[in-house]
Enzyme design. Structure first.
Site, short mmCIF file in Angstrom:
data_model
loop_
_atom_site.label_atom_id
_atom_site.label_comp_id
_atom_site.label_asym_id
_atom_site.label_seq_id
_atom_site.Cartn_x
_atom_site.Cartn_y
_atom_site.Cartn_z
N LYS A 13 0.75 -1.22 0.01
CA LYS A 13 0.15 0.01 0.14
C LYS A 13 0.78 1.30 -0.04
O LYS A 13 0.37 2.31 -0.70
CB LYS A 13 -1.07 -0.11 1.20
CG LYS A 13 -0.43 0.06 2.45
CD LYS A 13 -1.70 0.32 3.52
CE LYS A 13 -1.21 -0.46 4.75
NZ LYS A 13 0.11 0.10 5.54
N ARG A 88 -6.66 3.47 10.66
CA ARG A 88 -6.40 2.09 11.16
C ARG A 88 -7.42 1.42 12.01
O ARG A 88 -7.52 0.22 12.43
CB ARG A 88 -5.18 2.04 11.80
CG ARG A 88 -3.87 1.39 10.77
CD ARG A 88 -2.90 1.07 11.42
NE ARG A 88 -1.55 0.52 10.77
CZ ARG A 88 -0.51 1.09 9.87
NH1 ARG A 88 -0.64 2.45 9.95
NH2 ARG A 88 0.22 0.37 9.43
N ARG A 127 11.92 -6.96 2.84
CA ARG A 127 12.31 -5.42 2.82
C ARG A 127 13.13 -5.17 4.16
O ARG A 127 13.97 -4.14 4.07
CB ARG A 127 10.88 -4.75 3.01
CG ARG A 127 10.97 -3.31 3.22
CD ARG A 127 9.58 -2.66 3.39
NE ARG A 127 8.96 -3.15 4.65
CZ ARG A 127 7.58 -2.72 5.08
NH1 ARG A 127 7.08 -2.02 3.98
NH2 ARG A 127 7.26 -3.30 5.91
N ARG A 133 14.45 -0.43 9.39
CA ARG A 133 13.44 -0.07 10.50
C ARG A 133 13.40 -0.84 11.39
O ARG A 133 13.87 -1.98 11.58
CB ARG A 133 12.13 -0.30 9.62
CG ARG A 133 11.76 1.05 8.82
CD ARG A 133 10.44 0.50 8.00
NE ARG A 133 9.33 0.23 8.78
CZ ARG A 133 8.16 0.02 8.51
NH1 ARG A 133 7.73 0.68 7.28
NH2 ARG A 133 6.97 -0.34 9.20
N ARG A 144 3.07 -7.26 13.87
CA ARG A 144 2.33 -6.43 12.88
C ARG A 144 1.12 -7.12 11.93
O ARG A 144 0.05 -6.50 11.70
CB ARG A 144 3.44 -5.87 11.95
CG ARG A 144 3.74 -4.49 12.71
CD ARG A 144 5.22 -4.12 12.21
NE ARG A 144 5.09 -3.27 10.91
CZ ARG A 144 6.19 -3.48 10.07
NH1 ARG A 144 7.09 -4.22 10.34
NH2 ARG A 144 6.03 -2.89 9.05
P1 AMP Z 1 3.36 2.11 8.62
O1 AMP Z 1 4.71 2.56 8.05
O2 AMP Z 1 1.95 2.36 8.12
O3 AMP Z 1 3.48 0.46 8.71
O4 AMP Z 1 3.16 2.27 10.28
C1 AMP Z 1 4.49 1.97 11.14
C2 AMP Z 1 4.01 2.00 12.65
O5 AMP Z 1 3.50 3.30 13.07
C3 AMP Z 1 2.79 1.24 12.86
O6 AMP Z 1 3.35 -0.38 12.98
C4 AMP Z 1 2.13 1.47 14.13
O7 AMP Z 1 2.89 1.33 15.27
C5 AMP Z 1 2.32 3.19 13.74
N1 AMP Z 1 1.10 3.60 12.99
C6 AMP Z 1 1.06 4.26 11.73
N2 AMP Z 1 -0.04 4.66 11.49
C7 AMP Z 1 -0.72 4.53 12.39
C8 AMP Z 1 -2.42 4.43 12.72
N3 AMP Z 1 -3.00 5.08 11.89
N4 AMP Z 1 -2.74 4.24 14.12
C9 AMP Z 1 -2.07 3.44 14.97
N5 AMP Z 1 -0.65 3.54 14.77
C10 AMP Z 1 -0.04 3.80 13.35
#
Ligand code: AMP
Length: 197
Positions: A13, A88, A127, A133, A144
């Site tokens: 995504k 989310r 990745r 990361r 996750r």
């Molecule tokens: P992502 O890059 O979207 O995978 O986000 C990395 C991390 O940021 C996630 O594993 C969550 O810990 C946190 N995170 C990102 N967006 C959200 C959200 N909308 N609500 C809660 N946690 C978030």
């Protein structure tokens, strides 16, 4: 247009959101990127979010919603956007609806990129080799996948509104992009790259 990208971690995504935002000249709003910037800059929010993110868990709604709404306010009135990683939870979706409705706007379409767990784990481990990361450890990846798939109630919120479109995330990146472009077009996008609708 106002577009949401849903999908489990690893479904692509973020990649697709970046491609579509660039093509259309829309803002690409990734709450994950924003949170990582807070962590890197050592802000108060970053300090509160870091441990949670490192474990692969969700940052509390109130923190993420405040951060997101501040970003939304920066957008120009006619600027389209692609949301990547927000909302989310249902609470976040309701906050989004409310903020947009105050502006006399609404989400146009939510694209749900799907993929099987086997593919997702493979992609995330690959990745992880060069992402740097902190949450790309095997344990955090498993968490996750367990806790961050878009919930049924979140998807229903948009499906019931007739706004959810499933797109298969298995094919190579350009084919998935094509499927997304077609879904946007079917929803009224004229395919012309420009800011705003
Ligand atoms: P992502 O890059 O979207 O995978 O986000 C990395 C991390 O940021 C996630 O594993 C969550 O810990 C946190 N995170 C990102 N967006 C959200 C959200 N909308 N609500 C809660 N946690 C978030």
């Amino acid at each position: 247009m106002y577009v949401i990208f849903f999908g489990p971690p690893g479904a692509g995504k973020g990649t697709q959101a970046a491609i579509i935002a660039e093509r259309k000249d829309w803002a690409h709003i990734s709450t994950g990127d924003m949170l990582r910037a807070h962590v890197a800059n050592g802000t108060d929010l970053g300090r509160r979010a870091k441990g949670i993110m490192d474990q692969g868990l969700l940052v509390p709604d109130d923190l993420v919603i405040d951060m997101f709404l501040a970003r939304l306010e920066e957008l120009q009135a006619d600027q389209g956007f692609v949301l990547d990683g927000f909302p989310r939870t249902l609470v976040q979706a309701q906050a989004l609806d409310e903020a947009l409705s105050k502006m006399g706007k609404a989400i146009d379409i939510a694209i749900n990129i799907t993929a099987s767990d086997d593919i997702l784990i493979d992609r995330m481990l690959n990745r992880a080799k060069d992402s740097g990361r902190a949450d790309d450890t095997p344990e955090a990846i498993k968490t996750r996948l367990d806790v961050q798939k878009p919930s049924a109630e979140l998807l229903s919120h948009y499906r019931n509104a007739g706004k959810l479109k499933d797109v298969d995330g298995l094919p190579e990146i350009p084919f998935v992009t094509m499927a997304i472009v077609n879904a946007l077009r079917a929803d009224g996008d004229d395919g012309v790259a420009r800011a705003g609708k």
